[in-house]
Design a protein around this motif. Sequence first.
Motif, mmCIF file in Angstrom:
data_model
loop_
_atom_site.group_PDB
_atom_site.id
_atom_site.type_symbol
_atom_site.label_atom_id
_atom_site.label_comp_id
_atom_site.label_asym_id
_atom_site.label_seq_id
_atom_site.Cartn_x
_atom_site.Cartn_y
_atom_site.Cartn_z
ATOM 1 N N UNK A 104 7.672 -2.298 2.335
ATOM 2 C CA UNK A 104 7.305 -1.589 1.394
ATOM 3 C C UNK A 104 7.274 -2.378 -0.518
ATOM 4 N N UNK A 105 8.629 -3.443 0.001
ATOM 5 C CA UNK A 105 7.986 -4.468 -0.977
ATOM 6 C C UNK A 105 6.714 -4.774 -1.320
ATOM 7 N N UNK A 106 6.042 -5.382 -0.484
ATOM 8 C CA UNK A 106 4.533 -5.521 -0.150
ATOM 9 C C UNK A 106 3.790 -4.420 -1.289
ATOM 10 N N UNK A 107 4.310 -3.596 -0.598
ATOM 11 C CA UNK A 107 3.363 -2.060 -0.958
ATOM 12 C C UNK A 107 3.643 -1.611 -2.504
ATOM 13 N N UNK A 108 4.469 -2.104 -2.841
ATOM 14 C CA UNK A 108 4.931 -1.829 -4.621
ATOM 15 C C UNK A 108 4.301 -3.032 -5.393
ATOM 16 N N UNK A 109 4.651 -4.407 -4.744
ATOM 17 C CA UNK A 109 3.904 -5.394 -5.408
ATOM 18 C C UNK A 109 2.028 -5.258 -5.181
ATOM 19 N N UNK A 110 1.681 -4.649 -4.138
ATOM 20 C CA UNK A 110 0.345 -4.409 -4.483
ATOM 21 C C UNK A 110 -0.558 -3.196 -5.253
ATOM 22 N N UNK A 111 0.865 -2.287 -5.679
ATOM 23 C CA UNK A 111 0.419 -1.329 -6.193
ATOM 24 C C UNK A 111 -0.601 0.023 -4.431
ATOM 25 N N UNK A 112 -0.135 0.357 -4.193
ATOM 26 C CA UNK A 112 -0.634 0.118 -2.573
ATOM 27 C C UNK A 112 0.167 1.629 -2.576
ATOM 28 N N UNK A 113 -0.703 2.723 -2.281
ATOM 29 C CA UNK A 113 -0.056 4.010 -2.307
ATOM 30 C C UNK A 113 0.318 4.306 -0.950
ATOM 31 N N UNK A 114 -0.320 3.823 0.691
ATOM 32 C CA UNK A 114 -0.155 3.416 1.652
ATOM 33 C C UNK A 114 -0.102 2.329 2.424
ATOM 34 N N UNK A 115 1.133 2.194 3.766
ATOM 35 C CA UNK A 115 0.879 2.470 4.271
ATOM 36 C C UNK A 115 1.681 3.889 4.480
ATOM 37 N N UNK A 116 2.537 4.799 5.155
ATOM 38 C CA UNK A 116 3.378 5.847 5.269
ATOM 39 C C UNK A 116 4.604 5.180 6.254
ATOM 40 N N UNK A 117 6.094 4.686 5.420
ATOM 41 C CA UNK A 117 6.372 3.527 6.659
ATOM 42 C C UNK A 117 7.126 4.684 7.247
ATOM 43 N N UNK A 118 7.165 4.518 8.036
ATOM 44 C CA UNK A 118 8.235 5.818 9.300
ATOM 45 C C UNK A 118 9.071 5.173 10.452
ATOM 46 N N UNK A 119 9.833 5.720 10.964
ATOM 47 C CA UNK A 119 10.733 5.083 11.913
ATOM 48 C C UNK A 119 10.814 6.162 13.296
ATOM 49 N N UNK A 120 10.296 6.296 14.546
ATOM 50 C CA UNK A 120 10.187 6.363 15.888
ATOM 51 C C UNK A 120 11.743 6.283 16.464
ATOM 52 N N UNK A 121 12.527 6.957 16.430
ATOM 53 C CA UNK A 121 13.770 6.821 16.538
ATOM 54 C C UNK A 121 13.998 7.473 17.565
ATOM 55 N N UNK A 122 14.202 7.190 18.789
ATOM 56 C CA UNK A 122 14.527 7.465 20.321
ATOM 57 C C UNK A 122 15.709 7.465 20.467
#
Length: 346
Positions: free
Chosen positions: A141-159
């Motif tokens: 999430x921090x790297x997305x913000x630093x690069x001003x990137x819209x992607x990837x969507x960050x998700x949790x696959x919770x079993x």
Amino acid sequence: MQTMPSLDWMQIEVTTRCNAQCHYCPRTTYCNVWNNRDLSLEIFNALLPVMADTRMVHLQGWGEPFLHPRLFEMIALAKTVGCRVGTTTNGMLLDAQGINRLVRSGIDHVAFSLTGIGEKNDLARRGTQFTQIVQAIADLAGQKKALRAATPTISIAYLLLRSHLQDMSKLVPAIAGSGAEQVVISTLDFVSHKSLSGERLAPANLTQYRELEFLFNKLEGEAEKKDISLFYNLVLPNTAGSACAENPRRALFISSDGSVSPCVFSNIPAKDAMHIGIGEEDEYQALTFGCVADESLPVIWKRPSYRAFRKHFGVQPYALCDNCPKRYKRADEWWHRHLDRPVYTA
């Protein structure tokens, strides 16, 4: 040249190797008969024409995708033909360089697998560490913000295992503020050993269904307050029908050897294995309709046996599908309400 209809998604298994030993995973229970292998770039390239007319390509199956040495090349190729691309990871191999490269790759979705909160996750998913996974999410999430990137969507696959049900109130507080934008809750749909039968969370009657529905709806509300979208799949008891969360009529699974199946559960790379079917152990039999190493995917898609499977799925499902909790009747259920959610296998 034969063509095929547009697919909602294509799930492609890039490897069956993994750096974790999740106690509920077929790779662990079938370890003595497991086939470790990587998808070849030649097979991947053969799929590109179909990817160009597919809404999303998800690069993950029964292994950890970041063990494949050419994963980033596959992401780039898939993005070149114009489809959305996603993957699911245990997060243990993502260092700062890998996270930076992931954001710059343009990948659309990245899901992190969890099974429990804190130590319960670490015990269930041996070889992973809850705190390290949450840190990887935050770093991404921090790297997305630093690069001003819209992607990837960050998700949790919770079993969600039955033994972890009482801890669900801890889920949203544990991930709030981490950078996770979505949570998809799944249950143990494939039981690979009788010792795991008690971990399958399937309502036996309408009362149990309503109790679980109340819990999940409450979690959905709590997550929304933290700007997190939460999805879940909950099927009424004794209502298996013509629809399926795996969407076998408009989606498919490509195994790391190139074989084509309706979903990831119908193509496990293990021979002479048993699983829990309708209340007892049955021999596991994979369902495949051809291999893209030998012929094109459109040819396989139009094969009479595959066409018959799709046509008669609702009334005469394959034996492995017959008792699967992903099947349901109501046309307005979870799959249709959440068509745009990523494909996740925990």
